[in-house]
Design an enzyme around this catalytic site. Structure first.
Site, short mmCIF file in Angstrom:
data_model
loop_
_atom_site.label_atom_id
_atom_site.label_comp_id
_atom_site.label_asym_id
_atom_site.label_seq_id
_atom_site.Cartn_x
_atom_site.Cartn_y
_atom_site.Cartn_z
N GLU A 38 0.70 -1.09 0.00
CA GLU A 38 -0.12 -0.21 -0.07
C GLU A 38 1.01 1.18 -0.02
O GLU A 38 1.58 1.54 0.99
CB GLU A 38 -0.94 -0.19 1.04
N ASP A 49 -3.61 8.71 11.16
CA ASP A 49 -2.29 8.05 11.35
C ASP A 49 -1.75 8.74 12.67
O ASP A 49 -1.98 9.88 13.06
CB ASP A 49 -1.50 8.55 10.30
#
Length: 268
Positions: A38, A49
């Site tokens: 990815e 994140d």
């Protein structure tokens, strides 16, 4: 996408480590039969994140990495790899909206990417993404949480043509508990009843035991992000051998997996 269980996908940002190192990392991943890379098109201030991936994105952005650079990497890589497939993760606000959905979908499809994951897209724009990706022949990675509503799960199942990324828990990447097979079994089964696309589960996957937990819950693959990015960061900034260190990590994540004969690992 994931022909040999337990499947494995790893995340790295385009441009971090720099592309000359990233090229060799991708070759190593292919040799170790990692199923999917990815590849994030870096963007700032991601709310999904944690600090490890945010630092990585900031370094890549500071080096000037953009969508064009990421897709050039995909084009260079695809002819060399026999097993590894690259899925491009593009953020709606930073990457897609300034360029238009049509331009981004077309560019990703023409790069030869094995799929696209549209990050942070509001519900109103997702149908356009699904339609344009379908018309371009670009496989789609959809996402949902283990605790998502039936409506969200149904949308993810209906539009996944690469795989469904099942996020195991809320919160930023790199934090949270290890996957619980008992808790994951029901959402995996719910998706399986609605789609024939593979299911990859991520967030909290750090060790071989976590990969096995994901597989035990019925998922086709585990996604490892922050742990891979952290190992690359520590090795590169510390002057280590990034490719060899990540090769060790990949081997540790699937200790019973026997890859084909490996290419020599370059040293930095």
């Amino acid at each position: 996408m994931f022909p040999r269980p337990p499947g494995l996908a790893v995340f790295l940002n385009a441009g971090d480590p720099p592309f000359d190192v990233l090229e060799d990392i991708a070759d190593m991943l292919d040799d170790h039969e990692v199923d999917v890379l990815e590849l994030g098109v870096p963007f700032p201030d991601s709310i999904s994140d944690g600090p490890v991936i945010r630092r990585s994105a900031d370094r890549a952005l500071a080096a000037g990495t953009d969508l064009q650079d990421a897709l050039a990497f995909v084009e260079r890589s695809r002819s060399r790899h026999r097993h590894l497939r690259v899925v491009v993760l593009a953020d709606w606000a930073h990457t897609v909206r300034p360029r238009s959905m049509a331009r981004v979908v077309t560019a990703i499809a023409e790069s030869g990417a094995a799929g696209a994951l549209l990050h942070g897209a509001p519900p109103r724009v997702r149908p356009d993404f699904y339609d344009r990706a379908g018309a371009a022949g670009l496989p789609v990675v959809t996402t949902c949480y283990a605790s998502s509503s039936p409506e969200v799960v149904a949308e993810a199942a209906a539009h996944a043509s690469a795989y469904v990324y099942l996020v195991t828990h809320y919160g930023p990447s790199g934090a949270g508990p290890a996957p619980d097979p008992g808790a994951l079994r029901a959402p995996v089964d719910a998706l399986r009843a609605l789609t024939g696309a593979p299911i990859a589960a991520g967030f909290g996957v750090r060790t071989a035991a976590d990969v096995e937990r994901v597989h035990a819950a019925g998922a086709d693959a585990a996604v490892v992000g922050s742990t891979v990015v952290a190992r690359a960061e520590a090795s590169f900034t510390g002057g280590g051998d990034v490719v060899a260190d990540l090769a060790t990590l990949v081997s540790d994540l699937r200790p019973n997996h026997r890859p084909r004969s490996l290419r020599p690992v370059p040293h930095f």
